[in-house]
Design a protein around this motif. Structure first.
Motif, PDB file in Angstrom:
ATOM      1  N   ASN A 303       0.847  -1.200   0.000  1.00  0.00           N
ATOM      2  CA  ASN A 303       0.000   0.000   0.000  1.00  0.00           C
ATOM      3  C   ASN A 303       0.876   1.240   0.000  1.00  0.00           C
ATOM      4  OD1 ASN A 303      -2.546  -1.451   0.273  1.00  0.00           O
ATOM      5  ND2 ASN A 303      -1.869  -1.911   2.356  1.00  0.00           N
ATOM      6  N   MET A 304       0.505   2.214  -0.821  1.00  0.00           N
ATOM      7  CA  MET A 304       1.317   3.418  -0.978  1.00  0.00           C
ATOM      8  C   MET A 304       0.712   4.571  -0.189  1.00  0.00           C
ATOM      9  SD  MET A 304       2.448   5.216  -4.568  1.00  0.00           S
ATOM     10  CE  MET A 304       3.774   6.413  -4.656  1.00  0.00           C
ATOM     11  N   PHE A 305       1.594   5.373   0.461  1.00  0.00           N
ATOM     12  CA  PHE A 305       1.173   6.528   1.229  1.00  0.00           C
ATOM     13  C   PHE A 305       2.028   7.736   0.831  1.00  0.00           C
ATOM     14  CE2 PHE A 305       0.655   2.745   3.974  1.00  0.00           C
ATOM     15  CZ  PHE A 305      -0.726   2.759   4.123  1.00  0.00           C
ATOM     16  N   ALA A 306       1.477   8.923   1.060  1.00  0.00           N
ATOM     17  CA  ALA A 306       2.213  10.151   0.758  1.00  0.00           C
ATOM     18  C   ALA A 306       1.809  11.240   1.738  1.00  0.00           C
ATOM     19  CB  ALA A 306       1.924  10.611  -0.675  1.00  0.00           C
ATOM     20  N   ALA A 307       2.644  12.269   1.851  1.00  0.00           N
ATOM     21  CA  ALA A 307       2.371  13.416   2.727  1.00  0.00           C
ATOM     22  C   ALA A 307       2.322  14.677   1.875  1.00  0.00           C
ATOM     23  CB  ALA A 307       3.439  13.538   3.803  1.00  0.00           C
ATOM     24  N   GLU A 308       1.356  15.521   2.180  1.00  0.00           N
ATOM     25  CA  GLU A 308       1.093  16.693   1.341  1.00  0.00           C
ATOM     26  C   GLU A 308       1.079  17.970   2.173  1.00  0.00           C
ATOM     27  OE1 GLU A 308      -2.217  17.512  -2.052  1.00  0.00           O
ATOM     28  OE2 GLU A 308      -3.022  17.206  -0.033  1.00  0.00           O
ATOM     29  N   ASN A 309       1.770  19.005   1.694  1.00  0.00           N
ATOM     30  CA  ASN A 309       1.632  20.345   2.250  1.00  0.00           C
ATOM     31  C   ASN A 309       0.396  20.983   1.648  1.00  0.00           C
ATOM     32  OD1 ASN A 309       5.027  21.627   2.785  1.00  0.00           O
ATOM     33  ND2 ASN A 309       4.042  19.770   3.489  1.00  0.00           N
ATOM     34  N   GLY A 310      -0.570  21.350   2.479  1.00  0.00           N
ATOM     35  CA  GLY A 310      -1.824  21.907   1.992  1.00  0.00           C
ATOM     36  C   GLY A 310      -1.711  23.378   1.640  1.00  0.00           C
ATOM     37  N   TYR A 311      -2.864  23.981   1.391  1.00  0.00           N
ATOM     38  CA  TYR A 311      -2.925  25.369   0.943  1.00  0.00           C
ATOM     39  C   TYR A 311      -2.394  26.348   1.994  1.00  0.00           C
ATOM     40  CZ  TYR A 311      -6.362  23.567  -2.465  1.00  0.00           C
ATOM     41  OH  TYR A 311      -7.004  22.867  -3.454  1.00  0.00           O
ATOM     42  N   ASP A 312      -2.094  27.560   1.509  1.00  0.00           N
ATOM     43  CA  ASP A 312      -1.777  28.692   2.372  1.00  0.00           C
ATOM     44  C   ASP A 312      -2.855  29.757   2.188  1.00  0.00           C
ATOM     45  OD1 ASP A 312       0.627  27.517   3.165  1.00  0.00           O
ATOM     46  OD2 ASP A 312       1.740  28.456   1.513  1.00  0.00           O
ATOM     47  N   PRO A 402       3.301  18.321   6.732  1.00  0.00           N
ATOM     48  CA  PRO A 402       3.740  16.926   6.645  1.00  0.00           C
ATOM     49  C   PRO A 402       4.723  16.766   5.489  1.00  0.00           C
ATOM     50  CG  PRO A 402       1.347  17.082   6.842  1.00  0.00           C
ATOM     51  CD  PRO A 402       1.854  18.469   6.589  1.00  0.00           C
ATOM     52  N   SER A 403       5.863  16.151   5.743  1.00  0.00           N
ATOM     53  CA  SER A 403       6.931  16.113   4.744  1.00  0.00           C
ATOM     54  C   SER A 403       7.303  14.671   4.397  1.00  0.00           C
ATOM     55  CB  SER A 403       8.119  16.934   5.246  1.00  0.00           C
ATOM     56  OG  SER A 403       7.729  18.290   5.411  1.00  0.00           O
ATOM     57  N   MET A 404       8.533  14.252   4.681  1.00  0.00           N
ATOM     58  CA  MET A 404       8.917  12.877   4.363  1.00  0.00           C
ATOM     59  C   MET A 404       8.295  11.908   5.374  1.00  0.00           C
ATOM     60  SD  MET A 404      10.773  13.148   1.647  1.00  0.00           S
ATOM     61  CE  MET A 404      12.034  14.105   0.799  1.00  0.00           C
ATOM     62  N   ALA A 422       7.363  13.176   9.308  1.00  0.00           N
ATOM     63  CA  ALA A 422       8.017  14.387   9.810  1.00  0.00           C
ATOM     64  C   ALA A 422       7.148  15.588   9.464  1.00  0.00           C
ATOM     65  CB  ALA A 422       9.401  14.538   9.191  1.00  0.00           C
ATOM     66  N   GLU A 423       6.749  16.346  10.491  1.00  0.00           N
ATOM     67  CA  GLU A 423       6.030  17.594  10.274  1.00  0.00           C
ATOM     68  C   GLU A 423       7.031  18.743  10.404  1.00  0.00           C
ATOM     69  OE1 GLU A 423       1.533  16.380  11.782  1.00  0.00           O
ATOM     70  OE2 GLU A 423       2.744  17.745  13.002  1.00  0.00           O
ATOM     71  N   TRP A 424       7.366  19.366   9.296  1.00  0.00           N
ATOM     72  CA  TRP A 424       8.439  20.355   9.227  1.00  0.00           C
ATOM     73  C   TRP A 424       8.097  21.625   9.991  1.00  0.00           C
ATOM     74  CZ3 TRP A 424       9.543  25.069   6.443  1.00  0.00           C
ATOM     75  CH2 TRP A 424      10.906  25.349   6.290  1.00  0.00           C
ATOM     76  N   GLY A 425       6.835  21.953  10.079  1.00  0.00           N
ATOM     77  CA  GLY A 425       6.416  23.138  10.819  1.00  0.00           C
ATOM     78  C   GLY A 425       5.922  24.258   9.928  1.00  0.00           C
TER      79      GLY A 425
END
Length: 527
Positions: A303-312, A402-404, A422-425
């Motif tokens: 199963n594949m997963f990914a992390a996305e930076n949402g809107y600003d 959310p990053s790598m 990892a949540e970069w902030g």
């Protein structure tokens, strides 16, 4: 035309310039799930030895140590066939012309590093974001000499070969990001989309001035609704000049209802797939419709997963979302950006609109229809099916970044196959001027997502949240974690990018502090 620096910087700053104040909420933290919290800050005299960092809180049975420090903006780690660990440095900076030294270094057992490859030449441009060791080569993502998104590879003798380049979206603020080898032996890369929500505006002014044709580009043909957004024309010296800009076109270009935008192979907001043995000649779209997709991983079941930076909350089409997302990835799907939220809800819902003062006036066919978001794509005419919210794996705090990410191995017991991210902030206030001065920090930690429930649990962070530098304790706690990977030894390794300050004298207003990056190692005992 001359660049109007004042106009661009004003848009990047937003309406206010609040200082962030990080509040210690110990009573609240004690109630949070999954970690054992202290009831007060640790004695600073005890903080900062190689294996003793009581500022960092972990679940019972886990311990953390620092395996490398004083790194210049590290972004990624990988291991070769012998289990040797390598660190890539001088990553994610917004503007390539800023001074940067890019390299891949081997980490020795004593904590020292030895440079294996200097990547500051050969047409390689910042930022370096991710790398993976594969069959004698380090494959890595970066900007090419023309600032488009690219993949290259380098061996231990320093021989560099291009794999592919030409992703126009990445001439803007969002880059080509992670690169991984999938269970099928193919390579996958995550690609950011240009702009905040597919409309180029003053918020990306420095990138537009450098690359005037930069725009978001779809992976297949789409039909537009013809919405155009009115905003300042920062390309002129007259601060009163205004211009209309549509979606999926360069800044200052209008669109019309029914206009077709052709899809391209090297598209933004996507996951691209290729055969590394054919040097990128087999590139295809695996999935698309993302904003700024960062990390990619698979569990033991494929199963594949990914992390996305949402809107600003910025630009001509600001989105006041309420979360960022980690996602379940399915081949062939469109994930809804730029017309759906991080939780895959339609942006036509008024709850996603920023205050009216932040919104641009919208025109269709030369006539104003007022202010608002609305759809920029005609989904039915484009043959696009709205995304199902079930694709959302975890709901992360808005702007936590959310990053790598990686999946825990079997040796982690009940947490095997759980997704660690990892949540970069955040980068407020430039990315979200709506946040008040007393708002707590968002991100700056590692979280664990149970794939069965989707619950996001805090795993590793500083007491009270936020980066250590805000306490005057730089290097003694977590700063900005960007990459998380499980090594051949079963331990978790966290690449900590280092300190980033908000500096409104710069455009964009971010100041990356050199040589403040680290790599942490987290190990577990019996649970």
């Amino acid at each position: 035309m001359k660049k109007n620096t004042l106009k661009i910087e004003s848009a990047l700053v937003g309406r206010t310039r609040p200082n962030q104040i990080f509040i210690l909420l110990i009573a609240f933290l004690i109630s949070l799930q999954g970690c054992q919290y202290l009831d007060q800050l640790p004695n600073e005299k005890k903080v900062g030895s190689k294996d003793h960092f009581p500022l960092i809180k972990l679940p019972p049975g886990f311990k953390i140590s620092k395996v490398a420090d004083k790194l210049d903006r590290p972004t990624s780690v990988t291991w070769d066939d012998e289990g040797k660990m390598y660190i890539m440095t001088a990553g994610n900076d917004f503007l390539p012309e800023r001074e940067t030294i890019m390299s891949i270094m081997e980490l020795k057992a004593d904590g020292t590093t030895v440079e294996i490859a200097n990547l500051s030449k050969h047409g390689i441009q910042a930022a370096l974001v991710s790398m993976i060791w594969h069959k004698g080569w380090f494959y890595f993502t970066h900007r090419a000499e023309n600032l488009t998104g690219a993949v290259s590879r380098v061996n231990k003798e320093g021989k560099i070969e291009p794999v592919f380049s030409g992703i126009i979206d990445n001439q803007a603020e969002h880059q080509i990001n992670d690169i991984q080898v999938g269970p099928d032996g193919m390579m996958y890369v995550s690609v950011g989309m240009a702009g905040n929500a597919a409309v180029m505006g003053m918020d990306v002014g420095p990138f537009v001035m450098r690359s005037p044709e930069v725009k978001a580009r779809p992976c297949r043909d789409i039909v537009l609704t013809g919405r155009n957004f009115l905003g300042p024309d920062f390309r002129t010296e007259d601060e009163d000049d205004l211009v209309l800009t549509g979606a999926y076109v360069p800044f200052g270009i209008e669109t019309s209802p029914g206009q077709v935008i052709k899809g391209v192979k090297l598209c933004g907001g996507s996951i691209l797939k290729f055969d590394p043995e054919n040097c990128g000649n087999t590139i295809s779209t695996y999935a698309w419709g993302f904003r700024n997709l960062i990390g990619l991983t698979w569990d033991s079941h494929g199963n594949m997963f990914a992390a996305e930076n949402g809107y600003d909350v910025r630009g001509l089409r600001p989105v006041k979302d309420y979360m960022d997302a980690s996602l379940r990835i399915h081949e062939g799907k469109w994930y809804g950006i730029p017309d759906f939220s991080a939780n895959r809800e339609p942006l036509t819902d008024s709850k996603f609109e920023a205050p009216e003062s932040f919104l641009a006036e919208v025109f269709i066919g030369g006539s104003s229809i007022g202010k608002g978001l609305g759809f920029v794509i005609d989904h039915e005419a484009s043959g696009l099916t709205p995304p199902d919210p079930s694709v959302v794996l975890g709901k992360h705090e808005f702007n936590s970044s959310p990053s790598m990410l990686d999946v825990a191995p079997k040796t982690w017991g009940n947490w095997a196959d759980h997704v660690f991210i990892a949540e970069w902030g955040d980068l407020a206030p430039p990315t979200n001027p709506l946040r008040g001065e007393d708002s707590p920090a968002l991100g700056y930690r590692i979280v664990r997502v149970d794939p069965n429930s989707g619950i996001v649990n805090r795993f590793a962070e500083n007491i009270g949240g936020g980066p250590a530098s805000k306490r005057g304790m730089m290097g003694k706690g977590i700063e900005r974690p960007f990459d998380v990977k499980f090594g051949p030894d079963g331990a978790m390794y966290v690449v900590d990018y280092g300190e980033v300050q908000i500096d409104f004298s710069k455009a964009p207003p971010y100041d990356y502090q050199r040589n403040t990056g680290m790599v942490w190692k987290i190990t577990r005992g019996q649970r």
